[in-house]
Scaffold this motif. Structure first.
Motif, PDB file in Angstrom:
ATOM      1  N   ILE A 274      17.565 -84.475  38.034  1.00  0.00           N
ATOM      2  CA  ILE A 274      18.189 -83.643  36.893  1.00  0.00           C
ATOM      3  C   ILE A 274      18.966 -84.733  35.792  1.00  0.00           C
ATOM      4  O   ILE A 274      19.036 -84.378  34.665  1.00  0.00           O
ATOM      5  CB  ILE A 274      19.085 -82.809  37.362  1.00  0.00           C
ATOM      6  CG1 ILE A 274      18.173 -81.555  38.275  1.00  0.00           C
ATOM      7  CG2 ILE A 274      19.848 -81.921  36.364  1.00  0.00           C
ATOM      8  CD1 ILE A 274      19.147 -80.411  38.975  1.00  0.00           C
ATOM      9  N   ASN A 275      19.793 -85.521  36.375  1.00  0.00           N
ATOM     10  CA  ASN A 275      20.558 -86.180  35.217  1.00  0.00           C
ATOM     11  C   ASN A 275      19.647 -87.168  34.383  1.00  0.00           C
ATOM     12  O   ASN A 275      19.683 -87.528  33.221  1.00  0.00           O
ATOM     13  CB  ASN A 275      21.489 -87.143  36.000  1.00  0.00           C
ATOM     14  CG  ASN A 275      22.474 -86.597  36.606  1.00  0.00           C
ATOM     15  OD1 ASN A 275      22.828 -85.408  36.354  1.00  0.00           O
ATOM     16  ND2 ASN A 275      23.011 -87.120  37.646  1.00  0.00           N
ATOM     17  N   GLU A 276      18.428 -87.741  34.874  1.00  0.00           N
ATOM     18  CA  GLU A 276      17.338 -88.323  34.293  1.00  0.00           C
ATOM     19  C   GLU A 276      16.381 -87.533  33.418  1.00  0.00           C
ATOM     20  O   GLU A 276      15.690 -88.143  32.630  1.00  0.00           O
ATOM     21  CB  GLU A 276      16.564 -89.235  35.234  1.00  0.00           C
ATOM     22  CG  GLU A 276      17.341 -90.284  35.907  1.00  0.00           C
ATOM     23  CD  GLU A 276      16.541 -90.987  37.023  1.00  0.00           C
ATOM     24  OE1 GLU A 276      15.445 -90.674  37.073  1.00  0.00           O
ATOM     25  OE2 GLU A 276      17.178 -91.540  37.742  1.00  0.00           O
ATOM     26  N   THR A 277      16.347 -86.378  33.344  1.00  0.00           N
ATOM     27  CA  THR A 277      15.637 -85.346  32.729  1.00  0.00           C
ATOM     28  C   THR A 277      16.363 -85.099  31.372  1.00  0.00           C
ATOM     29  O   THR A 277      17.105 -84.262  31.181  1.00  0.00           O
ATOM     30  CB  THR A 277      15.332 -84.037  33.234  1.00  0.00           C
ATOM     31  OG1 THR A 277      14.777 -84.288  34.345  1.00  0.00           O
ATOM     32  CG2 THR A 277      14.285 -83.328  32.470  1.00  0.00           C
ATOM     33  N   GLN A 278      16.174 -85.960  30.061  1.00  0.00           N
ATOM     34  CA  GLN A 278      17.119 -86.022  28.913  1.00  0.00           C
ATOM     35  C   GLN A 278      16.997 -84.611  28.579  1.00  0.00           C
ATOM     36  O   GLN A 278      17.965 -84.062  27.906  1.00  0.00           O
ATOM     37  CB  GLN A 278      16.136 -86.879  28.086  1.00  0.00           C
ATOM     38  CG  GLN A 278      17.139 -87.302  26.759  1.00  0.00           C
ATOM     39  CD  GLN A 278      18.184 -87.958  27.131  1.00  0.00           C
ATOM     40  OE1 GLN A 278      17.910 -88.978  27.767  1.00  0.00           O
ATOM     41  NE2 GLN A 278      19.292 -87.910  26.188  1.00  0.00           N
ATOM     42  N   GLU A 279      15.799 -83.871  28.398  1.00  0.00           N
ATOM     43  CA  GLU A 279      15.957 -82.619  27.653  1.00  0.00           C
ATOM     44  C   GLU A 279      16.834 -81.611  28.294  1.00  0.00           C
ATOM     45  O   GLU A 279      17.163 -80.692  27.718  1.00  0.00           O
ATOM     46  CB  GLU A 279      14.365 -81.909  27.634  1.00  0.00           C
ATOM     47  CG  GLU A 279      13.231 -82.920  27.067  1.00  0.00           C
ATOM     48  CD  GLU A 279      12.759 -84.057  28.138  1.00  0.00           C
ATOM     49  OE1 GLU A 279      13.493 -84.110  29.088  1.00  0.00           O
ATOM     50  OE2 GLU A 279      11.389 -84.019  28.134  1.00  0.00           O
ATOM     51  N   LEU A 280      16.939 -81.726  29.762  1.00  0.00           N
ATOM     52  CA  LEU A 280      17.871 -80.756  30.433  1.00  0.00           C
ATOM     53  C   LEU A 280      19.245 -80.929  30.092  1.00  0.00           C
ATOM     54  O   LEU A 280      20.052 -79.857  30.271  1.00  0.00           O
ATOM     55  CB  LEU A 280      17.712 -80.854  31.798  1.00  0.00           C
ATOM     56  CG  LEU A 280      16.684 -80.268  32.492  1.00  0.00           C
ATOM     57  CD1 LEU A 280      16.532 -80.442  33.927  1.00  0.00           C
ATOM     58  CD2 LEU A 280      16.917 -78.646  32.415  1.00  0.00           C
ATOM     59  N   ARG A 281      19.618 -82.052  29.580  1.00  0.00           N
ATOM     60  CA  ARG A 281      21.176 -82.247  29.198  1.00  0.00           C
ATOM     61  C   ARG A 281      21.701 -81.318  28.191  1.00  0.00           C
ATOM     62  O   ARG A 281      23.026 -81.029  27.956  1.00  0.00           O
ATOM     63  CB  ARG A 281      21.466 -83.809  28.767  1.00  0.00           C
ATOM     64  CG  ARG A 281      21.087 -84.845  29.844  1.00  0.00           C
ATOM     65  CD  ARG A 281      21.388 -86.105  29.341  1.00  0.00           C
ATOM     66  NE  ARG A 281      20.925 -87.136  30.297  1.00  0.00           N
ATOM     67  CZ  ARG A 281      21.119 -88.489  30.213  1.00  0.00           C
ATOM     68  NH1 ARG A 281      21.487 -88.867  29.126  1.00  0.00           N
ATOM     69  NH2 ARG A 281      20.528 -89.186  30.893  1.00  0.00           N
ATOM     70  N   ARG A 282      21.103 -80.828  27.452  1.00  0.00           N
ATOM     71  CA  ARG A 282      21.316 -79.707  26.339  1.00  0.00           C
ATOM     72  C   ARG A 282      21.889 -78.440  26.908  1.00  0.00           C
ATOM     73  O   ARG A 282      22.658 -77.725  26.509  1.00  0.00           O
ATOM     74  CB  ARG A 282      20.145 -79.556  25.326  1.00  0.00           C
ATOM     75  CG  ARG A 282      19.891 -80.498  24.689  1.00  0.00           C
ATOM     76  CD  ARG A 282      18.581 -80.258  23.979  1.00  0.00           C
ATOM     77  NE  ARG A 282      18.479 -79.284  23.014  1.00  0.00           N
ATOM     78  CZ  ARG A 282      17.450 -78.610  22.470  1.00  0.00           C
ATOM     79  NH1 ARG A 282      16.327 -79.127  22.583  1.00  0.00           N
ATOM     80  NH2 ARG A 282      17.666 -77.400  21.822  1.00  0.00           N
ATOM     81  N   PHE A 283      21.505 -78.220  28.304  1.00  0.00           N
ATOM     82  CA  PHE A 283      21.513 -76.731  28.764  1.00  0.00           C
ATOM     83  C   PHE A 283      22.251 -76.887  30.253  1.00  0.00           C
ATOM     84  O   PHE A 283      21.665 -76.906  31.233  1.00  0.00           O
ATOM     85  CB  PHE A 283      20.149 -76.058  28.831  1.00  0.00           C
ATOM     86  CG  PHE A 283      19.208 -76.269  27.635  1.00  0.00           C
ATOM     87  CD1 PHE A 283      19.505 -75.483  26.447  1.00  0.00           C
ATOM     88  CD2 PHE A 283      18.119 -76.908  27.598  1.00  0.00           C
ATOM     89  CE1 PHE A 283      18.836 -75.496  25.595  1.00  0.00           C
ATOM     90  CE2 PHE A 283      17.413 -77.227  26.603  1.00  0.00           C
ATOM     91  CZ  PHE A 283      17.674 -76.474  25.472  1.00  0.00           C
ATOM     92  N   PRO A 284      23.722 -76.892  30.079  1.00  0.00           N
ATOM     93  CA  PRO A 284      24.138 -76.804  31.466  1.00  0.00           C
ATOM     94  C   PRO A 284      23.885 -75.922  32.313  1.00  0.00           C
ATOM     95  O   PRO A 284      23.829 -75.947  33.351  1.00  0.00           O
ATOM     96  CB  PRO A 284      25.603 -76.985  31.080  1.00  0.00           C
ATOM     97  CG  PRO A 284      25.679 -76.428  29.484  1.00  0.00           C
ATOM     98  CD  PRO A 284      24.521 -76.793  28.767  1.00  0.00           C
TER      99      PRO A 284
END
Length: 443
Positions: A274-284
Motif C-alpha cells: 500500500i505504501n509503495e503504490t504511489q497512486e494510492l497516497r492521494r486517497f487516505p
C-alpha cells in the motif's frame, strides 16, 4: 538599482552643453558596466549648444569612445510642451534639425529618437536571440519538472461514477501487482515466508518435549494406565496409541505457529505494498478501506490454514501407519509375570524399547509434517492471497453508488491546491515554449 542587473540596457544620457568627462551618467555606467557591453551613450540638447560649438568629438567617439555608437537626440523644448506639440510633430522637427544641420547633416541617418529606438530594438533582439537556447532549455527543464510533479500528484479525478469506479479498480490492481511482486521475489519480503518453513518450523519441531513425554517413568505410567486391570498379553497396543496420540498433539503448536507467522508476513507485505503504490497516497480513505479488506481476507485465509494444518496432525492420529510397527523386530519379554505388582510388571528394558519405537514413529511423522505443513500453509494462505486477496473488496466497490465512490476518492485539499498551481504553471510554460518556437528571427 536596475542598472546593476546584468540583463539591463544602460542609457547614459548626458546634455551636450556640459563636459562629458564630468557626466554622472557616464561615471555610473563605467562603474556598473566596465566592459561597456550594455551601455549606450545619448546626447541631448544639441540644439541648445553655443553658436560655433558642436558635439562631433563625442558623437564620433573621439573624446569618449563607447562600445556602441553615440546617438544625439533633440527633444521638445519647454515652449513646445507649453504649446502642446505632439510627439509626431516633435519627431518630424527633430529629423529636420539633423538633416539641415551643417554640423550633423552627415550623421543624420544615425541620429534622432527614432534611430535610437531602432538601435536599441536591434540590440535587444540580438541579445534575446543569443539567449534563446538557454531560455528554451530552462523552459523545457521546468516543463519536465512540472510534468513529473503532476505525475507524482496524480491527474484530477473524474466526476462521473463510471470513471471513478474505473479509477478505484486501477488503483487496486496497481496495489495487487506490487503485492504479488513481493511474493514472487521481484520485490523484497516474500523470502520471509520461506524462512518460516526453513528455519522457524524445524526449530519449533526440535524443541518439542518428546524426551520428557517418552521418559521411562512416563512410558511406564501411560502403558500401565492403558492396561487397566488386565495386563497386555503380547504388546501394549493401547499404551502405544496413548503415547503416540500424546506425542502427536505436540505438533499442533508448531503447525499453528507456522500459520500465524506466515499471516504476519502477509500482513506486512500488504502494508508495504500500500505504501509503495504511489497512486494510492492521494486517497487516505481508499487506503484505509483497501487495507481493512485485505486484512480481513488474510484473516479468513489464516483460519483456513489453521484448520487444514491441524487436520493434517489429526489425520496422523486417526490412522497410524501399521506397516511401521509390523517391521519392528518381535520382542521376547524375559522376566516379569502377569501376577507381579502393577508398577513392576515390566522390566525397564521393555519400557525403553517402547519409548524407542514410539520415538522412531514420531520422527517419521515429524518428517512428513515438516513437508506437508508448508504445503498446506502455502495452499491456504499464500496461494489464496495471490489469487483472491481483493475479491470481496471488488464486490463491495461494485455495489457502491456515485457518492460512496467519491468518498473513497477524497483528497487532501492542500494536494488539490498544489495540483492546480502546477497545472497553471505548466500551461504557462508550454505557452511560452510555443511562442518561442513560433518566432522566426531575421538573420
Amino acid at each position: 538599482m536596475h542598472c546593476y542587473m546584468p540583463n539591463c540596457i544602460i542609457l547614459a544620457i548626458s546634455p551636450a552643453n556640459q563636459d562629458i568627462a564630468t557626466s554622472d551618467a557616464i561615471k555610473l555606467a563605467r562603474e556598473v558596466d566596465p566592459t561597456g557591453e550594455r551601455t549606450f551613450g545619448v546626447l541631448t540638447k544639441l540644439d541648445l549648444m553655443d553658436k560655433g560649438t558642436n558635439a562631433l568629438d563625442v558623437l564620433e567617439g573621439r573624446s569618449y569612445r563607447l562600445q556602441h555608437p553615440w546617438v544625439g537626440i533633440v527633444n521638445r523644448s519647454q515652449a513646445d510642451i507649453n504649446k502642446n506639440v505632439d510627439m509626431i510633430a516633435a519627431r518630424r522637427k527633430e529629423k529636420e534639425y539633423f538633416a539641415t544641420s551643417p554640423d550633423y547633416g552627415h550623421l543624420s541617418s544615425k541620429m534622432g529618437s527614432e534611430y535610437l529606438a531602432k538601435l536599441l530594438s536591434r540590440h535587444l533582439e540580438s541579445v534575446i536571440r543569443s539567449r534563446i537556447p538557454n531560455i528554451s532549455s530552462l523552459i523545457n527543464k521546468s516543463i519536465d519538472e512540472l510534468e513529473s510533479e503532476m505525475n507524482h500528484l496524480g491527474r484530477p479525478i473524474a466526476v462521473d461514477a463510471g470513471a471513478q469506479l474505473y479509477t478505484i479498480l486501477e488503483l487496486c490492481r496497481a496495489f495487487d501487482r506490487i503485492f504479488k511482486e513481493h511474493l514472487d521475489g521481484r520485490r523484497p519480503g516474500g523470502d520471509r515466508i520461506y524462512g518460516v518453513f526453513d528455519h522457524q518450523l524445524p526449530a519449533a519441531l526440535r524443541k518439542l518435549p518428546f524426551d520428557r513425554h517418552l521418559s521411562i517413568q512416563n512410558v511406564r505410567k501411560i502403558v500401565s494406565e492403558a492396561d487397566g486391570y488386565q495386563p497386555h498379553l503380547i504388546a501394549p497396543e493401547q499404551g502405544y496409541r496413548r503415547l503416540i496420540d500424546g506425542s502427536l498433539n505436540y505438533f499442533k503448536g508448531p503447525a499453528e505457529a507456522s500459520v500465524d507467522a506466515v499471516h504476519l508476513v502477509l500482513k506486512e507485505l500488504v502494508r508495504k505494498s500500500i505504501n509503495e503504490t504511489q497512486e494510492l497516497r492521494r486517497f487516505p480513505t481508499l487506503q484505509a478501506e483497501l487495507a481493512a479488506a485485505a486484512y480481513a481476507a488474510l484473516e479468513k485465509f489464516r483460519e483456513d490454514g489453521r484448520k487444514t494444518t491441524l487436520r493434517l496432525v489429526e489425520m496422523e492420529s486417526s490412522y497410524l501407519t501399521v506397516d511401521f510397527f509390523r517391521k519392528l523386530p518381535q520382542e521376547i519379554e524375559k522376566g516379569g509375570t502377569p501376577s507381579a505388582p502393577n508398577m513392576d510388571r515390566y522390566t525397564e528394558g521393555h519400557f525403553r524399547r517402547i519409548a524407542s519405537n514410539v520415538s522412531a514413529y514420531i520422527g517419521m511423522v515429524c518428517e512428513t509434517l515438516k513437508i506437508s505443513i508448508p504445503k498446506a500453509v502455502v495452499h491456504c494462505q499464500v496461494r489464496e492471497a495471490k489469487k483472491s486477496l481483493l475479491d470481496q473488496f471488488y464486490a463491495q466497490v461494485g455495489r457502491k453508488e456515485g457518492k460512496q465512490l467519491a468518498v473513497l476518492l477524497d483528497e487532501d485539499p492542500a494536494l488539490m491546491e498544489r495540483r492546480q498551481q502546477c497545472a497553471k504553471r505548466l500551461e504557462l510554460y508550454k505557452s511560452a515554449r510555443d511562442e518561442i518556437d513560433s518566432v522566426s528571427w531575421a538573420r
